[in-house]
Motif scaffolding. Sequence first.
Motif, PDB file in Angstrom:
ATOM      1  N   GLU A 143      90.653  19.059  53.518  1.00  0.00           N
ATOM      2  CA  GLU A 143      90.882  19.386  52.099  1.00  0.00           C
ATOM      3  C   GLU A 143      89.787  18.805  51.212  1.00  0.00           C
ATOM      4  OE1 GLU A 143      92.896  21.623  51.454  1.00  0.00           O
ATOM      5  OE2 GLU A 143      93.944  21.574  53.375  1.00  0.00           O
ATOM      6  N   GLU A 144      89.164  17.721  51.654  1.00  0.00           N
ATOM      7  CA  GLU A 144      88.097  17.110  50.849  1.00  0.00           C
ATOM      8  C   GLU A 144      86.915  18.084  50.754  1.00  0.00           C
ATOM      9  OE1 GLU A 144      86.682  13.453  52.556  1.00  0.00           O
ATOM     10  OE2 GLU A 144      85.450  12.984  50.802  1.00  0.00           O
ATOM     11  N   ALA A 145      86.532  18.674  51.904  1.00  0.00           N
ATOM     12  CA  ALA A 145      85.419  19.629  51.888  1.00  0.00           C
ATOM     13  C   ALA A 145      85.817  20.881  51.105  1.00  0.00           C
ATOM     14  CB  ALA A 145      85.029  20.002  53.323  1.00  0.00           C
ATOM     15  N   PHE A 146      87.071  21.311  51.274  1.00  0.00           N
ATOM     16  CA  PHE A 146      87.530  22.487  50.529  1.00  0.00           C
ATOM     17  C   PHE A 146      87.401  22.254  49.025  1.00  0.00           C
ATOM     18  CE2 PHE A 146      90.641  24.836  48.124  1.00  0.00           C
ATOM     19  CZ  PHE A 146      90.426  26.137  48.564  1.00  0.00           C
ATOM     20  N   ALA A 147      87.848  21.078  48.567  1.00  0.00           N
ATOM     21  CA  ALA A 147      87.822  20.789  47.128  1.00  0.00           C
ATOM     22  C   ALA A 147      86.392  20.772  46.591  1.00  0.00           C
ATOM     23  CB  ALA A 147      88.518  19.455  46.860  1.00  0.00           C
ATOM     24  N   ILE A 148      85.459  20.275  47.388  1.00  0.00           N
ATOM     25  CA  ILE A 148      84.066  20.229  46.900  1.00  0.00           C
ATOM     26  C   ILE A 148      83.534  21.665  46.766  1.00  0.00           C
ATOM     27  CG2 ILE A 148      81.715  19.419  47.366  1.00  0.00           C
ATOM     28  CD1 ILE A 148      83.096  17.044  48.932  1.00  0.00           C
ATOM     29  N   TRP A 149      83.756  22.477  47.798  1.00  0.00           N
ATOM     30  CA  TRP A 149      83.271  23.869  47.719  1.00  0.00           C
ATOM     31  C   TRP A 149      83.962  24.636  46.585  1.00  0.00           C
ATOM     32  CZ3 TRP A 149      78.920  25.338  49.552  1.00  0.00           C
ATOM     33  CH2 TRP A 149      78.443  24.873  50.779  1.00  0.00           C
ATOM     34  N   HIS A 150      85.250  24.426  46.455  1.00  0.00           N
ATOM     35  CA  HIS A 150      86.032  25.228  45.519  1.00  0.00           C
ATOM     36  C   HIS A 150      85.932  24.703  44.083  1.00  0.00           C
ATOM     37  CE1 HIS A 150      89.848  26.491  43.547  1.00  0.00           C
ATOM     38  NE2 HIS A 150      89.478  27.649  44.065  1.00  0.00           N
ATOM     39  N   ASP A 151      86.238  23.419  43.900  1.00  0.00           N
ATOM     40  CA  ASP A 151      86.343  22.881  42.532  1.00  0.00           C
ATOM     41  C   ASP A 151      84.983  22.522  41.949  1.00  0.00           C
ATOM     42  OD1 ASP A 151      88.973  23.026  43.239  1.00  0.00           O
ATOM     43  OD2 ASP A 151      89.266  20.871  43.452  1.00  0.00           O
ATOM     44  N   GLU A 152      84.065  22.056  42.811  1.00  0.00           N
ATOM     45  CA  GLU A 152      82.789  21.584  42.261  1.00  0.00           C
ATOM     46  C   GLU A 152      81.705  22.648  42.324  1.00  0.00           C
ATOM     47  OE1 GLU A 152      81.748  17.702  43.786  1.00  0.00           O
ATOM     48  OE2 GLU A 152      83.836  17.060  43.791  1.00  0.00           O
ATOM     49  N   ILE A 153      81.607  23.345  43.459  1.00  0.00           N
ATOM     50  CA  ILE A 153      80.561  24.377  43.569  1.00  0.00           C
ATOM     51  C   ILE A 153      81.049  25.687  42.936  1.00  0.00           C
ATOM     52  CG2 ILE A 153      79.063  25.669  45.181  1.00  0.00           C
ATOM     53  CD1 ILE A 153      78.420  22.735  45.386  1.00  0.00           C
ATOM     54  N   GLY A 154      82.366  25.900  42.961  1.00  0.00           N
ATOM     55  CA  GLY A 154      82.920  27.084  42.292  1.00  0.00           C
ATOM     56  C   GLY A 154      83.080  28.301  43.195  1.00  0.00           C
ATOM     57  N   ASN A 170      69.093  16.978  57.678  1.00  0.00           N
ATOM     58  CA  ASN A 170      69.101  15.800  56.810  1.00  0.00           C
ATOM     59  C   ASN A 170      70.253  14.913  57.277  1.00  0.00           C
ATOM     60  OD1 ASN A 170      70.484  18.198  55.354  1.00  0.00           O
ATOM     61  ND2 ASN A 170      71.459  16.422  54.385  1.00  0.00           N
ATOM     62  N   PHE A 171      69.989  13.614  57.307  1.00  0.00           N
ATOM     63  CA  PHE A 171      70.935  12.686  57.928  1.00  0.00           C
ATOM     64  C   PHE A 171      71.199  11.508  57.000  1.00  0.00           C
ATOM     65  CE2 PHE A 171      68.182  14.693  61.069  1.00  0.00           C
ATOM     66  CZ  PHE A 171      69.129  15.372  61.837  1.00  0.00           C
ATOM     67  N   SER A 172      72.476  11.135  56.981  1.00  0.00           N
ATOM     68  CA  SER A 172      72.864   9.926  56.246  1.00  0.00           C
ATOM     69  C   SER A 172      73.507   8.983  57.247  1.00  0.00           C
ATOM     70  CB  SER A 172      73.866  10.300  55.147  1.00  0.00           C
ATOM     71  OG  SER A 172      74.644   9.180  54.779  1.00  0.00           O
ATOM     72  N   PHE A 173      73.006   7.767  57.312  1.00  0.00           N
ATOM     73  CA  PHE A 173      73.593   6.760  58.194  1.00  0.00           C
ATOM     74  C   PHE A 173      74.355   5.765  57.321  1.00  0.00           C
ATOM     75  CE2 PHE A 173      69.365   7.994  59.970  1.00  0.00           C
ATOM     76  CZ  PHE A 173      69.860   8.842  60.945  1.00  0.00           C
ATOM     77  N   GLY A 174      75.618   6.073  57.103  1.00  0.00           N
ATOM     78  CA  GLY A 174      76.453   5.188  56.276  1.00  0.00           C
ATOM     79  C   GLY A 174      76.031   5.164  54.824  1.00  0.00           C
ATOM     80  N   ASP A 175      75.382   6.211  54.364  1.00  0.00           N
ATOM     81  CA  ASP A 175      74.936   6.263  52.961  1.00  0.00           C
ATOM     82  C   ASP A 175      75.766   7.335  52.235  1.00  0.00           C
ATOM     83  OD1 ASP A 175      73.235   5.472  50.836  1.00  0.00           O
ATOM     84  OD2 ASP A 175      71.977   7.206  51.187  1.00  0.00           O
ATOM     85  N   TYR A 176      75.183   8.496  51.890  1.00  0.00           N
ATOM     86  CA  TYR A 176      75.966   9.527  51.190  1.00  0.00           C
ATOM     87  C   TYR A 176      76.889  10.235  52.177  1.00  0.00           C
ATOM     88  CZ  TYR A 176      72.406  12.835  52.912  1.00  0.00           C
ATOM     89  OH  TYR A 176      71.570  13.576  53.699  1.00  0.00           O
ATOM     90  N   PHE A 177      77.861  10.957  51.638  1.00  0.00           N
ATOM     91  CA  PHE A 177      78.806  11.664  52.529  1.00  0.00           C
ATOM     92  C   PHE A 177      79.015  13.097  52.019  1.00  0.00           C
ATOM     93  CE2 PHE A 177      83.098  11.597  54.858  1.00  0.00           C
ATOM     94  CZ  PHE A 177      82.506  11.806  56.089  1.00  0.00           C
ATOM     95  N   LYS A 178      80.224  13.603  52.108  1.00  0.00           N
ATOM     96  CA  LYS A 178      80.469  15.044  51.946  1.00  0.00           C
ATOM     97  C   LYS A 178      79.984  15.607  50.613  1.00  0.00           C
ATOM     98  CE  LYS A 178      84.433  14.918  54.959  1.00  0.00           C
ATOM     99  NZ  LYS A 178      85.811  15.272  55.276  1.00  0.00           N
ATOM    100  N   LYS A 179      80.251  14.880  49.543  1.00  0.00           N
ATOM    101  CA  LYS A 179      79.968  15.423  48.210  1.00  0.00           C
ATOM    102  C   LYS A 179      78.478  15.736  48.049  1.00  0.00           C
ATOM    103  CE  LYS A 179      80.492  14.050  43.357  1.00  0.00           C
ATOM    104  NZ  LYS A 179      81.472  14.980  42.785  1.00  0.00           N
ATOM    105  N   GLU A 180      77.641  14.744  48.303  1.00  0.00           N
ATOM    106  CA  GLU A 180      76.200  14.962  48.126  1.00  0.00           C
ATOM    107  C   GLU A 180      75.694  16.007  49.116  1.00  0.00           C
ATOM    108  OE1 GLU A 180      77.694  12.094  48.452  1.00  0.00           O
ATOM    109  OE2 GLU A 180      76.979  10.662  46.963  1.00  0.00           O
ATOM    110  N   ALA A 181      76.199  15.919  50.363  1.00  0.00           N
ATOM    111  CA  ALA A 181      75.704  16.835  51.394  1.00  0.00           C
ATOM    112  C   ALA A 181      75.972  18.287  50.998  1.00  0.00           C
ATOM    113  CB  ALA A 181      76.350  16.516  52.737  1.00  0.00           C
ATOM    114  N   ILE A 182      77.166  18.556  50.527  1.00  0.00           N
ATOM    115  CA  ILE A 182      77.514  19.942  50.180  1.00  0.00           C
ATOM    116  C   ILE A 182      76.759  20.389  48.929  1.00  0.00           C
ATOM    117  CG2 ILE A 182      79.407  21.418  49.353  1.00  0.00           C
ATOM    118  CD1 ILE A 182      81.230  19.968  51.379  1.00  0.00           C
ATOM    119  N   HIS A 183      76.639  19.516  47.947  1.00  0.00           N
ATOM    120  CA  HIS A 183      75.893  19.903  46.727  1.00  0.00           C
ATOM    121  C   HIS A 183      74.428  20.211  47.067  1.00  0.00           C
ATOM    122  CE1 HIS A 183      78.568  19.528  43.210  1.00  0.00           C
ATOM    123  NE2 HIS A 183      79.292  18.785  44.040  1.00  0.00           N
ATOM    124  N   TRP A 184      73.815  19.390  47.945  1.00  0.00           N
ATOM    125  CA  TRP A 184      72.401  19.624  48.279  1.00  0.00           C
ATOM    126  C   TRP A 184      72.238  20.882  49.143  1.00  0.00           C
ATOM    127  CZ3 TRP A 184      71.516  13.738  49.467  1.00  0.00           C
ATOM    128  CH2 TRP A 184      71.363  13.064  48.254  1.00  0.00           C
TER     129      TRP A 184
END
Length: 273
Positions: free
Chosen positions: A131-142, A92-106
């Motif tokens: 740290e941005e990717a770490f925070a999404i995995w840790h704080d948001e995904i749990g 799945n590819f985003s060209f200047g649209d969604y970024f780390k948060k949506e990608a990791i949640h999906w």
Amino acid sequence: MIQKVNDLRRSFLEFFESKGHLALPSFPLVPQNDNSLLLINAGMAPLKPYFTGQEIPPRRRVCTCQKCIRTGDIDNVGKTARHLTFFEMLGNFSFGDYFKKEAIHWTWEYLTETLGLSPDRLYPSIYGEDEEAFAIWHDEIGIDADRITRFYRDPETGECDNFWEHGAGPCGPCSEVYYDRGEKYGCGKPTCGVGCDCDRYMEVWNDVFTQFDGDGKGNYTELEQKNIDTGMGLERLAVVMQEVDSVFDIDTMKAIRDAICRMANKTYEAGQN
Ligand code: GLY
């Protein structure tokens, strides 16, 4: 449970269509207008002009199942459970649209909800300083911090498992997801864990946060637009879903293997050692 290769391919594309992506057919294996590659080796390769902004994509969210040939790790083919030369890559590819948060949640939603994989067997990894990717995995995904592996650049070679680049072009830090296939596939070394060369922790998913343009010689410039480039080996995913030993045992490969055995009048694995 979705298990067969053809069903997995369909389910991935349908999942991302439901998230607003345009599903495109696989591009040819021979690159068009790209002198840096002999053969297409990843889902993102035919889409490079969309990542750099040189061309306008048909939609800013696209998904594909791309035929690939990868020879960089050809020495591993036939030795590990997971390496192939020809394979299909889901992306799945985003060209200047969604970024780390949506990608990791999906990523998590598809693996745990659509495919029903047990969260206890899934281990994310990140680029050392991301740290941005770490925070999404840790704080948001749990995910607990000790289950998130950080990979750093080798100080001598400059290489890093979690920095994705192949030839010149768009590249960036990435976050992979490994599936623990269990002790029976492990090497038994005390150091065995995520990133070990053995076949216990199998990398199934790679979210590349494509934010640089590389010249293939180690020089990077920041891209104006931030992108997502996901790579998930369809055959590896099938190994996990079908709970078979290797990519040569999944349903589509086995059908070919069995036909060759019939033609050659041989029994697979008979006479080993
Ligand atoms: N382009 C991401 C991957 O091949 O893993």
